[in-house]
Design an enzyme around this catalytic site. Structure first.
Site, PDB file in Angstrom:
ATOM      1  N   ASN A 263       0.809  -1.205   0.000  1.00  0.00           N
ATOM      2  CA  ASN A 263       0.000   0.000   0.000  1.00  0.00           C
ATOM      3  C   ASN A 263       0.851   1.267   0.000  1.00  0.00           C
ATOM      4  O   ASN A 263       0.393   2.328  -0.419  1.00  0.00           O
ATOM      5  CB  ASN A 263      -0.932   0.013   1.206  1.00  0.00           C
ATOM      6  CG  ASN A 263      -2.321  -0.477   0.840  1.00  0.00           C
ATOM      7  OD1 ASN A 263      -2.981   0.097  -0.007  1.00  0.00           O
ATOM      8  ND2 ASN A 263      -2.736  -1.561   1.460  1.00  0.00           N
TER       9      ASN A 263
ATOM     10  N   CYS B 137      -7.188  -1.028   9.328  1.00  0.00           N
ATOM     11  CA  CYS B 137      -6.790  -1.912   8.228  1.00  0.00           C
ATOM     12  C   CYS B 137      -6.522  -0.982   7.060  1.00  0.00           C
ATOM     13  O   CYS B 137      -5.720  -0.049   7.206  1.00  0.00           O
ATOM     14  CB  CYS B 137      -7.861  -2.936   7.933  1.00  0.00           C
ATOM     15  SG  CYS B 137      -9.539  -2.278   7.868  1.00  0.00           S
ATOM     16  N   SER B 138      -7.150  -1.157   5.926  1.00  0.00           N
ATOM     17  CA  SER B 138      -6.950  -0.192   4.845  1.00  0.00           C
ATOM     18  C   SER B 138      -7.936   0.967   4.989  1.00  0.00           C
ATOM     19  O   SER B 138      -7.551   2.082   5.292  1.00  0.00           O
ATOM     20  CB  SER B 138      -7.127  -0.877   3.491  1.00  0.00           C
ATOM     21  OG  SER B 138      -6.118  -1.845   3.320  1.00  0.00           O
ATOM     22  N   ASP B 139      -9.227   0.645   4.822  1.00  0.00           N
ATOM     23  CA  ASP B 139     -10.223   1.702   4.944  1.00  0.00           C
ATOM     24  C   ASP B 139     -10.834   1.773   6.336  1.00  0.00           C
ATOM     25  O   ASP B 139     -11.560   2.710   6.653  1.00  0.00           O
ATOM     26  CB  ASP B 139     -11.331   1.486   3.901  1.00  0.00           C
ATOM     27  CG  ASP B 139     -10.808   1.710   2.496  1.00  0.00           C
ATOM     28  OD1 ASP B 139     -10.042   2.681   2.298  1.00  0.00           O
ATOM     29  OD2 ASP B 139     -11.131   0.913   1.602  1.00  0.00           O
ATOM     30  N   GLY B 140     -10.588   0.754   7.120  1.00  0.00           N
ATOM     31  CA  GLY B 140     -11.081   0.784   8.493  1.00  0.00           C
ATOM     32  C   GLY B 140     -12.547   0.489   8.611  1.00  0.00           C
ATOM     33  O   GLY B 140     -13.205   0.947   9.553  1.00  0.00           O
ATOM     34  N   TRP B 141     -13.106  -0.270   7.669  1.00  0.00           N
ATOM     35  CA  TRP B 141     -14.521  -0.623   7.823  1.00  0.00           C
ATOM     36  C   TRP B 141     -14.797  -2.122   7.727  1.00  0.00           C
ATOM     37  O   TRP B 141     -15.936  -2.528   7.879  1.00  0.00           O
ATOM     38  CB  TRP B 141     -15.420   0.176   6.885  1.00  0.00           C
ATOM     39  CG  TRP B 141     -14.992   0.178   5.428  1.00  0.00           C
ATOM     40  CD1 TRP B 141     -14.572  -0.880   4.715  1.00  0.00           C
ATOM     41  CD2 TRP B 141     -14.990   1.289   4.534  1.00  0.00           C
ATOM     42  NE1 TRP B 141     -14.292  -0.516   3.423  1.00  0.00           N
ATOM     43  CE2 TRP B 141     -14.551   0.818   3.283  1.00  0.00           C
ATOM     44  CE3 TRP B 141     -15.330   2.641   4.662  1.00  0.00           C
ATOM     45  CZ2 TRP B 141     -14.424   1.652   2.164  1.00  0.00           C
ATOM     46  CZ3 TRP B 141     -15.211   3.463   3.553  1.00  0.00           C
ATOM     47  CH2 TRP B 141     -14.753   2.969   2.321  1.00  0.00           C
TER      48      TRP B 141
ATOM     49  N   ARG C  35     -12.021  -5.306   8.398  1.00  0.00           N
ATOM     50  CA  ARG C  35     -11.274  -6.001   9.444  1.00  0.00           C
ATOM     51  C   ARG C  35     -11.290  -5.223  10.742  1.00  0.00           C
ATOM     52  O   ARG C  35     -11.363  -5.788  11.824  1.00  0.00           O
ATOM     53  CB  ARG C  35      -9.832  -6.210   8.978  1.00  0.00           C
ATOM     54  CG  ARG C  35      -9.721  -7.215   7.883  1.00  0.00           C
ATOM     55  CD  ARG C  35      -8.366  -7.181   7.228  1.00  0.00           C
ATOM     56  NE  ARG C  35      -8.331  -6.249   6.106  1.00  0.00           N
ATOM     57  CZ  ARG C  35      -7.436  -6.284   5.132  1.00  0.00           C
ATOM     58  NH1 ARG C  35      -6.490  -7.207   5.157  1.00  0.00           N
ATOM     59  NH2 ARG C  35      -7.463  -5.419   4.156  1.00  0.00           N
TER      60      ARG C  35
ATOM     61  N   ARG D 262     -21.007  -5.074   0.473  1.00  0.00           N
ATOM     62  CA  ARG D 262     -20.515  -6.392   0.888  1.00  0.00           C
ATOM     63  C   ARG D 262     -21.571  -7.475   0.709  1.00  0.00           C
ATOM     64  O   ARG D 262     -21.270  -8.628   0.458  1.00  0.00           O
ATOM     65  CB  ARG D 262     -20.077  -6.349   2.359  1.00  0.00           C
ATOM     66  CG  ARG D 262     -18.908  -5.421   2.651  1.00  0.00           C
ATOM     67  CD  ARG D 262     -17.611  -5.916   2.051  1.00  0.00           C
ATOM     68  NE  ARG D 262     -16.544  -4.947   2.284  1.00  0.00           N
ATOM     69  CZ  ARG D 262     -16.138  -4.066   1.377  1.00  0.00           C
ATOM     70  NH1 ARG D 262     -16.692  -4.043   0.170  1.00  0.00           N
ATOM     71  NH2 ARG D 262     -15.168  -3.210   1.659  1.00  0.00           N
TER      72      ARG D 262
END
Lengths: 622, 586
Positions: free
Chosen positions: A248, A336-340, A342, A382
């Site tokens: 990333n 995590c990446s976007d925080g929504w 994991r 999702r």
């Protein structure tokens, strides 16, 4: 309705999913605006909500007709054979259209009418109040305050309006930090542990690239660690595998450099991304759906799918987080990446392990509202509520439920709710019948006016909470803020048959101890009442027959009808009998359900139909 | 031989006992002829561990300086560690344990020395006699007879003295059939299905050899069980390939040409070292807590244990299906007819016959289909998962049977009178016991050992109310139906009560189980109380009504019911009371 060309097809066969001898039920298929309905010859109904349909497939024409396979998001798979190809084609096309909704307003929730009046509807939406929940946790307090920075969704569109941040984090710090975080998701409070004065905070990845830094973001983290008087160190958990986080950086994102932030301990925990999870579930379903599966193919398929490994990784991460808080009293920032995805999993599971409130029925609803719905887990994407990018679909929330189920297996007395509760929530996350899970974030939900146009799921679940209560629940088992310390040794993780084979009744135990105990403890309450009532009556009788016999004479002037009817003391028996009946019916089973029957050709004699898919309780017919 | 010769150091102090999930305990270790005894010296919480030497599967010793460590691995799969100060003591103790746990002679085993401390209510050696079984049978059919042909074990050494055979076949014919079957195990009755009169027989393989020998009497014997115009099924527990290979060694299978009314089905159930290795691998996998998920799953798979469970259950279900659904009689055999054959016949009975799901019925099944049927317990259970000897005859055949029963029990948790503990208890006693029940390989050996006179029967101990209460399933409600288990891999589970028993703390699960039992008990108490109150109330009402009627009569009003109705009312309420209670207690 314009998508429906054929509303009714007769002589449709419903094949048994696992039978290799083509056992089937004959019946009629109906197509309504919201459901696909199959009624078999013995009048048993199978309802399939269009929104639950994940995939429809038309197989090549056979001599007996045109096969149509429907896979559902709740892991039901039905296999129809439609006699005429044209009918099959019509239904196939209709379902294709009906299961792919383009606009939110076309979802079932907007037409679903549970006969509630307006005030009930409003009250239903007010059932879960997150401000109340933060108060319960003990915020605002000397170190944490409610920030109005995101009141108009100006800083972060995917966060809720109300956010709790350290008191020392000023607005410029918040704004600066949010600019340095992916999608503006700056560090905010997710859970506050009042005994340890430590916090679980959440955010998205920093836009650090290879060397960028942001003083406001560094201040933000410092403010979080300073808000914890018992430990000045804080943990930063990056829930991604290290390799992914490093990759990333090339895109200008990345992870915190320990040198730039004071007093942080940085840790990767290695949960895979949504794409890995999606294909893992796909593999799992392929294996579990195989006909005539051998034990070794099942186990190696389970291993190759990696599914249980991922569940273990999620729980291991939560255990790590909980240890930091419970043992070291350190605050933890999770991203995590976007925080929504994991991040939601780890924060919510961490809170569940730390705080027994979330192990109650109401508390679990609150937890989902807080860490999943309000913090912008993209339920719509999702769960594929609207026809969209298939690469956005991922079973992240299913994994959360499965992790909770694993905990309920290890701690049978710690949870007020049972497996049925988890399954029901899973059902409705995909059903689009209630407004709670529609959309991807709070802002979107407000724009859709969900609170006016749809209903909240939670009051309905509370209404029928008897079904979701764990009879073994012991509130004393975990007084407030008692820590659960799960054992995450591999052998403790099991395949969740009741989730992935919920509708394949032939695989389930034929008698369910859990339901039995549930009925029994329900019955016990009734019996306690009965005893009180009977004791009162006996007392009354005793008093009457000795003291005032004349009065008695007046009261029951007609003894004869009384004797002919059931004596009054037996009336209470009525509710007991069905309870016992329900317990008793699930006794036998049928050879036809099982695959050992197919070794002998003559065995494929017609048998009375026994398994209904909907409430399919296998019953002996002899 | 004196045991004392083998015990050089009978006692060691300051020994530390380590067990998983318990704190280490310091105490004294004593060795006796049959036991290893450890007792902690802590006064507040004195603890004693008694371990039968015969329960010890293997021991390892290690030394760090003068501190010796012995790791003891038991047949019930438990592993304990003892730290013993002093190298000599440690070596002595280790060699004593090794010697005492591998005694050659059966008569030196503990059952021959054990003196029961409990009162014997019923002598287990006199329970479950073949005559009783036959009496039950003859109430349903007269097509069978008891044959004493094997009285002195002269015809078949691994059969009991008395067997049940078709009435139309005389002893002379049986003798000829015995010559035609491996180990002389001629077809005998295993189970009679009362519902439709179909039967299950078991035997060993026929000795057809490569040139296709036949035996008219054998054909006549098994045909005698068929109804006119009906066909039967022969379930061969070996694959066709294995059965064909057996011909080269004189064995074989029933050829269609000679048994036209029978249809042969081959199932593949493994035996001997394949099973033993499966057990060793499974236990190894379960004992290693450090495995990551992939490794755990692949080890579980590689052990093949659940595959064996599935194969055995499938074959048993097939046999049951032939009998109950196809209305056909069945003959089951493998090679010797002492292992996989018995797994299939006994499990099929559990599926078909509700009696076998009661405690007594299950005991009787174990006696009939395992002990009397000649399963060589002493050979098969000589060693368990930690054995290094790799003897061909060691195999967890009986444990696999118990595992299959557990799988059915899990799927029908209310249909069995016994609980999981009962099965675990049988597993433990099959491998190491103070009782003589599982000693020897067949009835012949048992009678030579004079077990009845010299040892105590396990059943004498179990069938007392103190013990029985531990093994009773509180959820039991008699279920007269045939129970068909699911054999899908998703439905089969690792038997945690045996294989993970020593590998994880079970506090929370145990507590939940206790809570469950207390809910059930409370339910029964409440029901009893409600019934009592109802009866009391009904009586009071009756008394009132009688007084009232009396008053009516006195006032000159004629009651429409009169005095007879009063007694009628009484019977009605009494009946309702009993009805409720039968309904609720099953």
């Amino acid at each position: 309705m314009e998508h429906i060309r054929t509303t009714k097809v007769e002589q449709v066969k419903l094949l048994d999913r696992f039978s290799t001898s083509n056992k089937s039920l004959m019946g009629t298929l109906y197509l309504t605006a919201t459901h696909l309905l199959f009624i078999d010859s013995s009048q048993r109904e199978t309802w399939i909500l269009h929104h639950h349909i994940a995939a429809v497939e038309k197989l090549p024409l056979t001599t007996s007709g045109c096969p149509l396979v429907i896979q559902c998001k709740n892991f039901r798979i039905v296999h129809f054979v439609v006699p005429r190809e044209r009918d099959c084609h019509d239904i196939y096309n209709s379902l294709l259209q009906l299961s792919r909704t383009a606009k939110y307003e076309e979802l079932y929730a907007f037409s679903y009418n549970p006969k509630q009046n307006e005030s009930e509807q409003v009250k239903g939406w007010q059932l879960i109040d997150l401000a109340e929940e933060y108060k319960r946790m003990g915020v605002p307090n000397a170190n944490w305050q409610l920030s109005d920075a995101n009141r108009d969704y100006k800083i972060c569109e995917t966060y809720p309006r109300e956010l709790y941040v350290p008191r020392t984090a000023s607005k410029p710090i918040i704004v600066g930090s949010s600019k340095f975080r992916s999608k503006g998701r700056f560090p905010v409070l997710s859970y506050y542990h009042k005994n340890k004065e430590a916090a679980i905070c959440r955010c998205s990845q920093p836009l650090s690239g290879f060397s960028a830094r942001c003083l406001e973001d560094e201040h933000m983290l410092q403010a979080i660690s300073k808000a914890n008087p018992s430990n000045r160190y804080m943990y930063v958990m990056d829930t991604r595998p290290k390799l992914n986080a490093m990759a990333n950086r090339a895109a200008g994102k990345g992870y915190e450099n320990e040198d730039n932030y004071s007093n942080i301990r940085f840790q990767f925990v290695g949960i895979e991304n949504i794409h890995v999870m999606r294909s893992s579930l796909q593999k799992l379903l392929e294996v579990s759906g195989t006909k005539g599966l051998s034990v070794n193919d099942f186990l190696s398929g389970l291993e190759n799918s990696g599914w249980l490994r991922h569940i273990k990784a999620v729980l291991d991460a939560a255990v790590f987080l909980v240890k930091a808080i419970a043992v070291e009293s350190a605050s933890v920032l999770v991203h995590c990446s976007d925080g929504w995805d994991r991040t939601s999993q780890v924060c919510s599971l961490g809170a569940l392990l730390l705080d027994s409130y979330y192990r109650t029925i109401k508390g679990f609803m609150v937890l989902i509202e807080k860490d999943w719905i309000s913090f912008g887990h993209k339920f719509s994407d999702r769960c594929c509520q609207l026809d969209g990018d298939p690469k956005e679909i991922s079973p992240v929330f299913t994994q959360f439920l499965e992790s909770v189920w694993n905990l309920t297996e290890q701690f049978p007395q710690a949870f007020e709710y049972n497996e049925a509760f988890l399954l029901q929530i899973h059902e409705h996350v995909h059903s689009c019948q209630f407004g709670n899970f529609l959309g991807n974030c709070q802002k979107e939900r407000e724009e859709l006016k969900l609170k006016e146009k749809t209903y909240s799921l939670w009051p309905f679940l509370l209404d029928e909470q008897k079904k979701y209560q764990n009879p073994l629940y012991n509130a004393d088992f975990s007084p407030e803020l008692t820590l659960l310390e799960p054992n995450t040794v591999s052998f403790n993780f099991k395949f969740w048959r009741n989730m992935y084979h919920q509708f394949d009744r032939s695989m389930h135990p034929r008698q369910c101890v859990f339901n039995l105990i549930m009925n029994m403890s329900e019955q016990n309450k009734q019996l306690e009442e009965d005893i009180k009532e009977l004791e009162a009556k006996v007392k009354q009788r005793n008093g009457q027959s000795s003291a005032v016999p004349v009065k008695e004479h007046q009261q029951s002037a007609h003894p004869a009808p009384m004797a002919l009817k059931t004596p009054p003391s037996f009336k209470k028996e009525q509710p007991l009998i069905p309870v016992n009946d329900a317990v008793r019916t699930i006794e036998g089973s049928n050879t036809a359900d099982n695959r050992y029957s197919e070794f002998v050709a003559e065995f494929s004699k017609a048998e009375p139909a026994v398994v209904s898919l909907e409430y399919g309780v296998a019953r002996m017919t002899c | 031989m004196e045991f004392a010769e083998l015990i050089k150091t009978p006692r060691a102090d300051n020994v530390v006992l380590h067990r998983p999930f318990y704190l280490a305990v310091e105490g004294t270790l004593c060795l006796t002829g049959h036991h290893l005894i450890f007792s902690s010296r802590r006064q507040d919480n004195a603890e004693e561990l008694w371990l039968l030497h015969s329960n010890i599967d293997s021991i390892e010793k290690r030394f760090v300086g003068s501190l010796g460590t012995i790791i003891i691995k038991c047949k019930d799969l438990r592993i304990i560690q003892l730290d013993i100060p002093g190298m000599e003591e440690c070596l002595n103790i280790a060699s004593s344990i090794e010697a005492l746990s591998t005694l050659d002679s059966v008569t030196l085993m503990y059952p021959f020395f054990y003196r029961p401390m409990f009162e014997i209510v019923e002598d287990g050696w006199r329970c479950f006699l073949p005559d009783e079984e036959f009496e039950l049978l003859s109430s349903a059919t007269d097509e069978w007879r008891l044959s004493c042909i094997n009285k002195e074990f002269s015809v078949c050494p691994s059969y009991p003295p008395v067997v049940i055979v078709p009435k139309s076949i005389d002893d002379e014919a049986l003798r000829k059939v015995a010559m035609f079957r491996h180990g002389s195990r001629f077809p005998v009755l295993s189970y009679y299905h009362k519902k439709n009169g179909m039967v299950m027989m078991r035997s060993s393989q026929p000795l057809t050899g490569t040139n296709g020998r036949r035996c008219k009497e054998d054909e006549k014997l098994i045909n005698a069980t068929l109804r006119p115009g009906k066909r039967g099924y022969i379930i061969d527990t070996r694959s066709l390939n294995v059965a064909q290979q057996a011909r080269a060694k004189g064995g074989g299978f029933e050829q269609e040409a000679h048994y036209p009314q029978w249809r042969r089905i081959h199932k593949c159930i493994e035996r001997f070292n394949i099973l033993q290795e499966s057990l060793i691998k499974l236990v190894e996998a379960c004992n290693d807590q450090s495995h990551n998920m992939d490794r755990w799953l692949s080890k579980l798979e590689a052990s093949n244990w659940l595959t064996h469970v599935k194969e055995i259950l499938t074959a048993a279900c097939l046999a049951a299906q032939c009998i109950d659904r196809e209305g056909a009689s069945v003959l089951v055999h493998g090679t010797e007819g002492t292992d996989s054959t018995l797994q299939v016949t006994s499990l099929a009975q559990i599926i078909l016959d509700p009696r076998c799901r009661t405690i007594r019925g299950f005991e009787s099944l174990v006696v009939r289909e395992w002990l009397q049927a000649g399963h060589p317990f002493q050979q098969r259970c000589a060693q368990s998962a930690y054995s290094n000897s790799k003897q061909k005859w060691e195999a967890p055949v009986f444990l696999l049977f118990l595992d299959c029963v557990w799988q059915i029990l899990r799927q029908f948790p209310c249909s069995f009178e016994f609980n999981e503990q009962f099965l675990i208890m049988l597993f433990e006693h099959a491998y190491a016991s103070q009782f003589g029940t599982f000693l020897g390989n067949n009835e012949n050996e048992r009678s030579k050992l004079k077990l009845q006179q010299k040892t105590m029967s396990l059943w004498s101990w179990v069938n007392r109310s103190e013990e029985l209460s531990k093994f009773q399933n509180p959820l039991f409600e008699a279920n007269s139906l045939v129970i068909w288990p699911s054999v899908a891999p998703q439905s089969l589970q690792l038997w945690e009560g045996v294989f993970l028993r020593w590998n994880r703390p079970s506090k929370f699960l145990d507590e939940a189980h206790e809570e469950m039992i207390s809910i059930i008990k409370y339910n029964k108490e409440l029901q009893a109380k409600v019934n009592a109150l109802r009866r009391q109330l009904a009586q009071l009402e009756t008394v009132d009504r009688m007084q009232e009627n009396l008053r009516h009569t006195q006032l000159g009003i004629v009651s429409p019911l009169g005095s007879s109705s009063v007694s009628k009312l009484h019977t009605v309420s009494a009946e309702a009371g009993t009805l409720t209670s039968t309904q609720l207690y099953g």
